[in-house]
Design a protein around this motif. Structure first.
Motif: not given
Lengths: 330, 542, 261
Positions: C80-89, C136-149
């Protein structure tokens, strides 16, 4: 929290007219949905090929069916299973494009009508559970922030316990309590609304625990934040602060969770539908995977994906309404 | 004359007298018509209500209410008339002539004639129908002659002593020939028979609705009454979870449940308003089959060592709370001519150790498992989570533990049904427990004849112990061809001896088939053929 | 509160690493004639259906259960962290692509992932862990991504850009610490959730392999006896809740410290 398309809007060059932006948004959205549906169908199709078991046998009633060689060959021909895999895949995509979801191997019925039969009950269950969970979470959050440290601690503990309870255990315990011991509610699904109470509670309680904890963190954050301080400095009372500012801020991550919650509810529905003997998508999905019923699995997954897309679009819109930063930018 | 109804009535009247007066509503001791009975099954919902297609026990349970067979069995194990009033075997054993009851009609108006018999047998033997149970049972049938309207002659390719037993089973029931001409989908949705009830509606995952057949006229010879059934309708539901199923019975939401867990049986004994009904299934006993086709169980000493190291008695006693009698035989206790030998299966770790030493498994590794030539004494045991109840799975765990003491490493793998069948088809197992229900000792032939190791095109085979003994084959073939009941009995006894002495199986307990009913459900009885309950004589005391 | 959670975590750690210190008996030793015994001095938590001591099994099962909880959460959050950072940043196309990918993964019911995975690779602790982690990864990724944004569009980050700080600096100094808050909540919730998830898989017949002592499997095995022998489900359930509570409270306490400093 930003929805998936808000990034585009934030960076989009200034265009004249909100209409243009709306159209562009709608088109991009629709394209996204189609892409996701295609990807979901593809991944499922190939993933199911990995499972051991001969689909022709699944058609003929399962591996223990002792079907004859002729029957197996006939089944393969009828369902096009003797073609090479890429050809099967393209044929499948072609049918999907025309809206034909195929025929279920085990149930011998149109996948579309099978799903339609069970979709309503599951959506009802999921929707009600989400509503009840949100109300419980909200109630707990409110009680904690207003009631002082003890209330906060108790509320927090309740949420943690609720989130840590497995569905099957909760279901059976609720049945034992409310049906066997107290006799207030029916233990399995019966016609009429009463049969929904226990299944909804079973799904709602763990979800409420999870939602509550996330909301609590956001709420605490919000109550500490500058704009709330500013509001208080302006002389707004506790109530106004809570409803107008803090809640709106806390709602942002909660709305974001609705999409996730929906997915979690569909999974939880499998257990709940089994124990309470309710018609449902979850139960059908489980037996379809175990029975290697490829068309039905893909059909259900597509429907769930579509529903999920719908939910996310709605939450994105809701976000836009709730989050002041996004409003300001657009 | 069936014995259950009078005894239930007797019990009811005793209870009434003993409980003193203050009887509220009028307590009936004579059957009354009316009411809907709700049945909740723990089995998987069938995908087709026509037991000709496939042929498993859940199908038999429900089809016993609306379909009937040519013959039935009474509780003494004798074949009795049903749709066929008489039958006769030819002197050469190559044909059987059946005389049908006169004046019976299917619920779609078609009369019961020899044409129907021919059509049904053809339907079962047609690969397009995808019958498995019926298809196997009719393997020796060559053709059916319609001698006249009410007489049918079944011509065989070789003598078949098991034919009548097979024909008594629900999977070979007689359906309307007009109905069989419909598409498979239609026939699966609502098969047409001669039974006391008719399929009125089927809402998947919810329930099957059966309504009384008001023109019914063909009860089996041992039924409790004549004429139409008492119940107006039956609602047949599927409640897969055992805890909620029992809760539904206690709450009165359902009236009769099956697949009752052992501890629930015990709890129900002290519960008010609930009674138990036990109907052990015929066929094989509940047993573990040892794969003799590959190492290490290809050595009879190792097989015996495993059997000796298994403390089954304690396991069965503790897990089944005394509701399941231990079995020391290959056959279910309701079969006749059962051969049993408890001495072969005594728990004896010392004997196990000696046998393993003798067989060359003398070294032990650090975990205590025996080793020979660098190979650990390992046994793979796939367990089907769909087909075994939790108590059974716990039993295997206990056997795993006692086997470990002797040095066996038993690997239990819980699998879903399809994966389980795949593993079996690939010969990837050493131990397995596969239930088999069939009327009559002919089940021994299916399970232990070397022909049973030849897989069907789907990969399935029934002889999981992979017994290939020419002497045994000869005995079973002879018994299958013999028309003399005493001779058959003797041959089957000899056959069972060979199976038990060779330690090809470890008998565990009798096939369990318990039901719990609400006390106002009266007149319940099981058809002795495969022990499915029939609700024909059943009435509701409300 | 914190002291209690620390004590609980210490107990769990010892149980996971050196179970024989706390429960010297054999968790696999059966005693059929002593089965279904209620809690007593001889068996503090009672015995199960094969006469095994439940306290011993719970202690020895800590390792397996916590492994599932921690490892599955680690997998989920890591991805999730990897995806979230990639997506948000990352650049907009990367965000678009990753978000679509997330939506695809997300659109699958988590159960389906688990089911398919386990059906293909067989049951067991390892497959359960991976299955739960993946689902569970996609769910967490989504939350992290939104936080990153959220963080990315905040004033101090914009200031950082203006000041000319490098992307890596921005991530390390601003994004990660702020995302860490959400991460903690998710991680601590996730441990409990993963164990519970694995337990549900056991209920569906797809979980840990017998005779392994694992809380979720014990809970599932005891459910048939829930009305007659309550202790078989009560104690494993209690420990699941305790682990989830302790990790959550600890996480929150750390977060509190972080916020105060």
């Amino acid at each position: 929290m930003a929805g998936s398309l808000s990034v585009d809007l934030v960076g989009a060059p200034a265009r004249s007219g909100a209409r243009g932006r709306l159209i562009r948004w709608a088109l991009l959205r629709a394209g996204g949905v189609l892409f996701v549906l295609w990807a979901v169908a593809t991944v499922t199709f190939f993933a199911l090929q990995l499972i051991p078991g001969d689909p022709a046998e699944a058609i003929l009633g399962g591996p223990g069916s002792q079907a004859s060689a002729e029957a197996l060959a006939a089944a393969r021909a009828e369902y096009g299973l003797d073609a090479p895999l890429p050809v099967q895949y393209l044929a499948y995509l072609g049918r999907l494009a025309t809206g034909d979801l195929g025929t279920s191997y085990a149930l011998r019925d149109d996948v579309a009508s099978v799903i339609l039969d069970v979709l309503g009950p599951t959506l009802l269950l999921a929707g009600l559970s989400l509503l009840v969970a949100s109300l419980i979470a909200l109630g707990l959050a409110m009680w904690s922030t207003r009631g002082g440290r003890v209330a906060a601690a108790v509320g927090s503990l309740l949420e943690i316990v609720a989130a840590a309870v497995p569905h099957f255990w909760l279901a059976i315990s609720l049945i034992l309590l409310f049906s066997t011991t107290l006799g207030w509610l029916p233990p399995v699904s019966v016609p009429g609304g009463l049969g929904l109470v226990l299944p909804v509670l079973t799904l709602a309680i763990p979800l409420a625990g999870f939602l509550g904890q996330v909301m609590r963190e956001a709420l605490l954050d919000a109550l500490d934040s500058p704009f709330v301080l500013a509001a208080r400095a302006r002389g707004e009372g506790d109530g106004g602060v809570f409803w107008r500012h803090a809640l709106r801020h806390a709602a942002i991550p909660a709305i974001g969770l609705v999409g996730w919650a929906f997915g979690s509810l569909v999974s939880g529905a499998v257990v709940v539908e089994t124990i309470f003997a309710r018609q449902g998508l979850g139960r059908s999905l489980l037996s379809a995977v175990q029975g290697r019923d490829v068309p039905l699995v893909i059909g259900i997954v597509l429907v769930v994906a579509l529903a999920y897309m719908l939910v996310t679009t709605l939450t994105d819109l809701a976000d836009r309404v709730v989050d002041p930063r996004l409003k300001a930018r657009s | 004359m069936n014995r259950t109804l009078p005894s239930i009535l007797a019990a009811a009247s005793v209870i009434l007298l003993a409980s003193g007066c203050a009887a509220p509503a009028a307590e009936n001791s004579a059957p009354v018509s009316g009411g809907t009975l709700v049945y909740a099954s723990g089995d998987a919902e069938p995908t087709c209500l026509d037991p000709h297609v496939g042929g498993n026990y859940p199908q038999a349970l429900v089809s016993s209410q609306y379909l009937e067979s040519l013959v039935s069995k009474n509780s003494d194990g004798e074949i009795i008339p049903w749709l066929a009033s008489e039958w006769e075997e030819a002197d050469d054993g190559l044909s059987w002539t059946f005389t049908l009851q006169d004046g019976v009609t299917f619920t779609d108006g078609t009369p019961l004639t020899s044409e129907a018999v021919a059509a049904n047998i053809a339907h079962l033997k047609d690969p397009e129908t995808k019958s498995s149970t019926g298809y196997l049972a009719l393997a020796k049938v060559a053709s059916v002659e319609e001698v006249d309207e009410l007489t049918a002659r079944v011509v065989l390719s070789e003598p078949d002593s098991a034919l009548l037993d097979s024909l008594s089973q629900p999977w070979l029931a007689i359906e309307s020939p007009r109905a069989l001409e419909r598409s498979e989908e239609e026939n699966c949705e609502s098969p047409v028979g001669t039974g006391p009830f008719v399929v009125a509606a089927w809402e998947r995952q919810t329930s099957i609705t059966l309504e009384r057949n008001d023109d019914y006229s063909s009860p089996p010879a041992d039924a409790g009454h004549e004429g139409v059934a008492y119940l107006d309708a039956i609602e047949w539901r599927f409640l897969p979870d055992s805890a909620s199923r029992y809760a539904a019975l206690q709450a009165g939401t359902v009236d009769l449940i099956d697949n009752v867990q052992p501890d629930t049986i015990v709890a129900a004994e002290t519960a008010d308003g609930i009674s138990e009904f036990n109907a052990p299934r015929p066929g094989a006993s509940n047993r573990i089959e040892l794969n003799s086709s590959k190492a290490p169980l290809d050595d009879v000493r190792v097989r015996e060592a495993f059997v000796r190291s298994a403390n089954v008695d304690d396991a069965v006693t503790s897990l089944f709370f005394g509701t399941a009698p231990r079995s020391y035989s290959a056959l279910s206790s309701v079969e006749k001519d059962v051969y049993s030998d408890p001495d072969l299966f005594g728990y004896d770790q010392d004997a196990a150790a000696d046998l393993l030493d003798e067989a060359g498994w003398t070294e032990k590794d650090s975990d205590g498992y025996r080793v020979k030539d660098g190979v650990t004494l390992e046994l793979d045991f796939p367990v089907s989570t769909n087909q075994s109840i939790p108590a059974e799975q716990s039993l295997y765990e206990q056997l795993q533990s006692t086997a470990k003491e002797a040095g066996f490493k038993v690997n239990l793998s819980p699998l879903d049904l399809t994966s389980w069948y795949t593993v079996l088809g690939d010969n990837d197992y050493d131990l397995v427990s596969a239930p088999y229900t069939k009327a009559g000792p002919d089940v021994l032939r299916i399970l232990f004849h070397s022909d049973g190791t030849v897989p069907a095109p789907s990969g399935y085979f029934a002889n999981h112990s992979q017994v290939k003994d020419p002497e045994l084959d000869a005995l079973l073939d002879e018994a299958a061809a013999s028309s003399d009941a005493d001779e058959r009995a003797d041959l089957y006894q000899q056959a069972q001896r060979i199976v038990l002495d060779g330690y090809f199986i470890l008998p565990l307990f009798d096939q369990q088939n318990h039901y719990l009913r609400s006390d106002d459900v009266k007149g319940l009885r099981a058809l002795p053929s495969v022990s499915t309950p029939t609700l024909y004589d059943t009435w509701l005391d409300r | 509160m914190e002291v209690v959670s620390l004590l609980v975590i210490a107990f769990l750690a010892v149980a996971a690493l050196a179970p024989f210190l706390l429960a010297p008996g054999d968790p696999l030793a059966i005693d059929p004639l002593d089965s279904f015994q209620p809690p007593s001095p001889a068996h503090v938590f009672g015995t199960d259906e094969s006469g095994r001591d439940i306290f011993t099994r719970i202690v020895h099962g800590t390792g397996a259960s916590l492994t599932i909880g921690l490892a599955a959460t680690a997998i989920g959050l890591g991805l999730a962290l990897v995806f979230g950072l990639l997506a948000g940043f990352g650049p907009r196309w990367l965000d678009f692509g990753t978000t679509r990918l997330l939506e695809v993964l997300f659109a699958f019911p988590g159960l389906l992932f688990a089911l398919l995975f386990i059906v293909v690779y067989g049951p067991g602790v390892v497959t359960s862990t991976i299955a739960v982690g993946l689902s569970t990864a996609p769910g967490y990724a989504r939350i992290i991504r939104s936080r990153v944004i959220q963080v990315r569009t905040s004033p101090f980050l914009e200031a950082s850009v203006v000041l000319g700080r490098s992307a890596r600096f921005r991530i390390a100094r601003h994004v990660l610490p702020n995302v860490a808050g959400s991460l903690f909540v998710l991680a601590t919730l996730g441990v409990g959730q993963s164990i519970v998830w694995a337990s549900s898989l056991s209920y569906l017949g797809l979980g840990a392999v017998p005779p392994a002592a694992e809380w979720g499997a014990m809970l599932s095995a005891g459910r048939t006896y829930i009305s007659s022998f309550w202790w078989m489900t009560f104690f494993p359930g209690l420990f699941i809740v305790l682990s989830a509570a302790a990790t959550t409270l600890l996480g929150r306490a750390i977060q509190q410290r972080g916020r105060e400093s």
